[in-house]
Design a protein around this motif. Structure first.
Motif, PDB file in Angstrom:
ATOM      1  N   ASP A  63      25.218  66.661  46.377  1.00 43.71           N
ATOM      2  CA  ASP A  63      25.631  66.599  47.780  1.00 43.71           C
ATOM      3  C   ASP A  63      27.102  66.239  47.912  1.00 43.71           C
ATOM      4  N   ILE A  64      27.601  65.513  46.909  1.00 41.61           N
ATOM      5  CA  ILE A  64      28.997  65.065  46.903  1.00 41.61           C
ATOM      6  C   ILE A  64      29.620  65.508  45.593  1.00 41.61           C
ATOM      7  N   ILE A  65      30.737  66.220  45.675  1.00 42.43           N
ATOM      8  CA  ILE A  65      31.459  66.688  44.492  1.00 42.43           C
ATOM      9  C   ILE A  65      32.814  65.996  44.486  1.00 42.43           C
ATOM     10  N   ILE A  66      33.087  65.252  43.426  1.00 46.67           N
ATOM     11  CA  ILE A  66      34.355  64.533  43.314  1.00 46.67           C
ATOM     12  C   ILE A  66      35.087  65.044  42.086  1.00 46.67           C
ATOM     13  N   THR A  67      36.304  65.542  42.281  1.00 45.90           N
ATOM     14  CA  THR A  67      37.112  65.999  41.160  1.00 45.90           C
ATOM     15  C   THR A  67      38.246  65.013  40.899  1.00 45.90           C
ATOM     16  N   THR A  68      38.616  64.904  39.646  1.00 43.08           N
ATOM     17  CA  THR A  68      39.782  64.099  39.265  1.00 43.08           C
ATOM     18  C   THR A  68      40.694  64.970  38.417  1.00 43.08           C
ATOM     19  N   GLY A  69      41.979  64.973  38.748  1.00 47.05           N
ATOM     20  CA  GLY A  69      42.952  65.725  37.974  1.00 47.05           C
ATOM     21  C   GLY A  69      43.224  67.099  38.540  1.00 47.05           C
ATOM     22  N   GLY A  70      44.313  67.693  38.060  1.00 48.18           N
ATOM     23  CA  GLY A  70      44.657  69.055  38.451  1.00 48.18           C
ATOM     24  C   GLY A  70      45.308  69.186  39.811  1.00 48.18           C
ATOM     25  N   LEU A  71      45.905  68.107  40.321  1.00 49.83           N
ATOM     26  CA  LEU A  71      46.537  68.149  41.647  1.00 49.83           C
ATOM     27  C   LEU A  71      48.064  68.155  41.558  1.00 49.83           C
ATOM     28  N   GLY A  72      48.595  68.202  40.344  1.00 45.59           N
ATOM     29  CA  GLY A  72      50.041  68.116  40.165  1.00 45.59           C
ATOM     30  C   GLY A  72      50.768  69.413  40.486  1.00 45.59           C
ATOM     31  N   PRO A  73      52.072  69.497  40.132  1.00 48.45           N
ATOM     32  CA  PRO A  73      52.909  70.619  40.547  1.00 48.45           C
ATOM     33  C   PRO A  73      53.009  71.768  39.553  1.00 48.45           C
ATOM     34  N   THR A 123      43.325  72.665  40.739  1.00 49.59           N
ATOM     35  CA  THR A 123      42.090  72.158  41.327  1.00 49.59           C
ATOM     36  C   THR A 123      41.980  72.501  42.808  1.00 49.59           C
ATOM     37  N   LYS A 124      43.039  72.244  43.577  1.00 50.64           N
ATOM     38  CA  LYS A 124      42.978  72.517  45.022  1.00 50.64           C
ATOM     39  C   LYS A 124      42.747  73.996  45.305  1.00 50.64           C
ATOM     40  N   GLN A 125      43.491  74.849  44.595  1.00 54.93           N
ATOM     41  CA  GLN A 125      43.341  76.277  44.819  1.00 54.93           C
ATOM     42  C   GLN A 125      41.925  76.753  44.507  1.00 54.93           C
ATOM     43  N   THR A 126      41.394  76.253  43.398  1.00 53.85           N
ATOM     44  CA  THR A 126      40.065  76.691  42.970  1.00 53.85           C
ATOM     45  C   THR A 126      38.982  76.170  43.902  1.00 53.85           C
ATOM     46  N   LEU A 127      39.063  74.908  44.300  1.00 50.92           N
ATOM     47  CA  LEU A 127      38.060  74.330  45.212  1.00 50.92           C
ATOM     48  C   LEU A 127      38.131  74.992  46.585  1.00 50.92           C
ATOM     49  N   ALA A 128      39.337  75.242  47.056  1.00 46.71           N
ATOM     50  CA  ALA A 128      39.482  75.903  48.355  1.00 46.71           C
ATOM     51  C   ALA A 128      38.847  77.287  48.316  1.00 46.71           C
ATOM     52  N   GLU A 129      39.092  78.028  47.255  1.00 45.42           N
ATOM     53  CA  GLU A 129      38.503  79.361  47.118  1.00 45.42           C
ATOM     54  C   GLU A 129      36.988  79.286  47.033  1.00 45.42           C
ATOM     55  N   ALA A 130      36.479  78.290  46.274  1.00 40.98           N
ATOM     56  CA  ALA A 130      35.027  78.171  46.106  1.00 40.98           C
ATOM     57  C   ALA A 130      34.316  77.896  47.416  1.00 40.98           C
ATOM     58  N   PHE A 131      35.005  77.254  48.367  1.00 40.36           N
ATOM     59  CA  PHE A 131      34.387  76.924  49.654  1.00 40.36           C
ATOM     60  C   PHE A 131      34.967  77.752  50.804  1.00 40.36           C
ATOM     61  N   GLY A 132      35.686  78.827  50.460  1.00 44.52           N
ATOM     62  CA  GLY A 132      36.180  79.738  51.484  1.00 44.52           C
ATOM     63  C   GLY A 132      37.192  79.130  52.424  1.00 44.52           C
ATOM     64  N   LYS A 133      38.068  78.261  51.922  1.00 44.26           N
ATOM     65  CA  LYS A 133      39.060  77.612  52.759  1.00 44.26           C
ATOM     66  C   LYS A 133      40.473  78.060  52.366  1.00 44.26           C
ATOM     67  N   LYS A 134      41.365  78.188  53.362  1.00 45.72           N
ATOM     68  CA  LYS A 134      42.757  78.499  53.099  1.00 45.72           C
ATOM     69  C   LYS A 134      43.514  77.219  52.759  1.00 45.72           C
ATOM     70  N   LEU A 135      44.604  77.375  52.015  1.00 42.52           N
ATOM     71  CA  LEU A 135      45.504  76.266  51.775  1.00 42.52           C
ATOM     72  C   LEU A 135      46.602  76.270  52.833  1.00 42.52           C
ATOM     73  N   ILE A 136      46.819  75.119  53.446  1.00 45.14           N
ATOM     74  CA  ILE A 136      47.788  74.973  54.526  1.00 45.14           C
ATOM     75  C   ILE A 136      48.931  74.075  54.056  1.00 45.14           C
ATOM     76  N   PHE A 137      50.162  74.499  54.308  1.00 46.59           N
ATOM     77  CA  PHE A 137      51.331  73.704  53.933  1.00 46.59           C
ATOM     78  C   PHE A 137      51.568  72.621  54.987  1.00 46.59           C
ATOM     79  N   HIS A 138      51.723  71.367  54.532  1.00 42.15           N
ATOM     80  CA  HIS A 138      51.926  70.228  55.433  1.00 42.15           C
ATOM     81  C   HIS A 138      53.347  69.712  55.254  1.00 42.15           C
ATOM     82  N   GLU A 139      54.170  69.927  56.268  1.00 46.44           N
ATOM     83  CA  GLU A 139      55.571  69.540  56.172  1.00 46.44           C
ATOM     84  C   GLU A 139      55.730  68.025  56.032  1.00 46.44           C
ATOM     85  N   ASP A 140      54.843  67.257  56.678  1.00 46.81           N
ATOM     86  CA  ASP A 140      54.966  65.804  56.563  1.00 46.81           C
ATOM     87  C   ASP A 140      54.717  65.333  55.135  1.00 46.81           C
TER      88      ASP A 140
END
Length: 421
Positions: free
Chosen positions: A66-76, A82-99
């Motif tokens: 029910d809960i999926i927690i990932t560690t690592g793979g968030l660097g530059p 990790t973010k790209q793959t998880l977003a794709e797996a759940f059908g979500k776009k990546l949004i750029f946050h200027e802040d």
């Protein structure tokens, strides 16, 4: 109140974890937090820096957690996917946050000005649409959490300091809002019976328990039972555990040396301190292990006067005043010599209690034919002398550990008015 049962899976991302170059302490930290919050961790998965295999692991986790927690793979860098793959797996776009980008630039400018920021660092400002952003107090990679397809997804950075900080500041409040349950435990420490013997005494009780649960764990020279309850509050969990804890203590009696204590040596330290008594030890086959365990306890200098490692017969005579004819008549490994060592070290250090240990740690028999595992542990106090000769396994390390533990148990029993030998 009905408490929902959440199942969690932790996915560690990083080829360095698979190769063994890095120990996955993040998984331990996350598991400890989830346990505290009453969330069941059913699976740990480790995946290399490969988007295809990571997506496969996420698809499996979606089925069973029910809960999926990932560690690592968030660097530059190129392998931080990790973010790209998880977003794709759940059908979500990546949004750029200027802040977030501004905070990354500020981090480089003010905290590590000697390092020029490269543009790929701004990839870290891209996060799945609709997510809750977890700010990184110690680095540049933010984490996040979102809900999709009935699953809660949390992404945390890999560096242990950053992961631990984000867990406490960001992930814990998020997870607390999901779980209405808490898990609490008591650790019951036992010396004097092996794991199988303890289980045999408690098997009828263990088979009837569900919540709380009871599980035995074998440790070096002793056994620990973990009694665990899940409830909506700490007090409710304690109410569930208390009658079971009392039953365990009634069944096992005085072989239980403590509940939620750190160790036998810690128990002995507190007993000596409470009674205002001092201790000195003389060791032969244990080679200073008992002294080492005692001096690992903070504050032990209040009660521990000192020790002598007298390995040879000459050392026993010269340093502890053990009569040479006593050794000649009885052998260096004997009840008589152990008692003389305990008396000698007690007098040398002017202590209330003296311990003497002599034995054969092996792997060979001694010149008199005594086999490894033969050991004598003596205790001498103002009023009493005692000596144990337990049968220990024929393994050098276990003999030394067992000898030191028996000595500590004898002191514990003396100070709690229990049979010592």
């Amino acid at each position: 109140m009905h408490v929902r049962e959440y199942k969690a899976e932790i996915i560690g991302v990083g080829t360095e974890l698979l190769l063994g170059n890095t120990v996955n302490t993040d998984a331990q930290d996350v598991s400890l937090l989830l346990s505290k919050l009453g969330i069941n961790v059913y699976f740990h998965t480790v995946v290399g820096d490969n988007p295809t295999r990571l997506k496969e692991a996420v698809e499996i986790a979606k089925i069973r957690a029910d809960i999926i927690i990932t560690t690592g793979g968030l660097g530059p860098t190129y392998d931080d996917l990790t973010k790209q793959t998880l977003a794709e797996a759940f059908g979500k776009k990546l949004i750029f946050h200027e802040d977030i980008a501004h905070k990354i630039r500020d981090f480089f400018a003010n905290r590590i000005p000697a390092i020029e920021m490269t543009e790929n660092n701004l990839q870290q400002a891209q996060l799945p649409e609709g997510c809750i952003i977890f700010e990184n107090e110690l680095g540049t990679a933010p984490g996040c959490a979102f809900e999709a397809e009935g699953k809660h997804v949390i992404m945390l950075p890999g560096p242990p300091r950053e992961c631990r900080s984000m867990l406490k500041i960001c992930a814990e409040p998020y997870l607390k809002a999901l779980s209405q349950a808490e898990i609490h435990s008591h650790n019951i420490h036992i010396f004097g019976l092996g794991e199988s013997a303890v289980e045999e005494k408690l098997i009828d009780l263990m088979e009837t328990l569900n919540n709380p649960s009871l599980a035995p764990y074998a440790k070096d020279g002793e056994v620990m039972l973990r009694l665990t309850a899940k409830a909506s509050s700490r007090q409710d969990a304690q109410d569930l555990m208390l009658p079971v804890l009392q039953k365990i203590q009634n069944v096992l009696g005085n072989i239980v040396y403590g509940v939620d204590t750190d160790s036998l040596e810690n128990t002995v330290f507190h007993l000596l301190k409470e009674r205002g008594l001092t201790l000195a030890v003389a060791e032969s086959c244990t080679g200073g292990l008992l002294s080492k365990r005692l001096t690992d306890v903070p504050g032990i200098s209040r009660v521990f006067m000192g020790s002598v490692v007298a390995y040879s017969a000459h050392a026993k005579t010269a340093l502890l005043d053990v009569p040479q004819d006593l050794i000649s008549d009885n052998n260096a490994v004997s009840r008589e010599v152990a008692l003389a060592m305990a008396q000698g070290v007690r007098h040398k250090f002017n202590a209330d209690i003296g311990i003497g240990i002599t034995g054969i740690a092996g792997p060979e028999t001694d010149s008199s034919g005594q086999s490894p595992g033969t050991i004598f542990i003596a205790l001498c106090s103002n009023d009493h002398t005692y000596c144990r000769s337990p049968h220990l396994f024929h393994d050098r390390e276990r003999i030394r550990i067992g000898g030191a533990s028996h000595a500590l148990d004898m002191i514990r029993r003396l100070l709690t008015d229990l049979p010592v030998e």
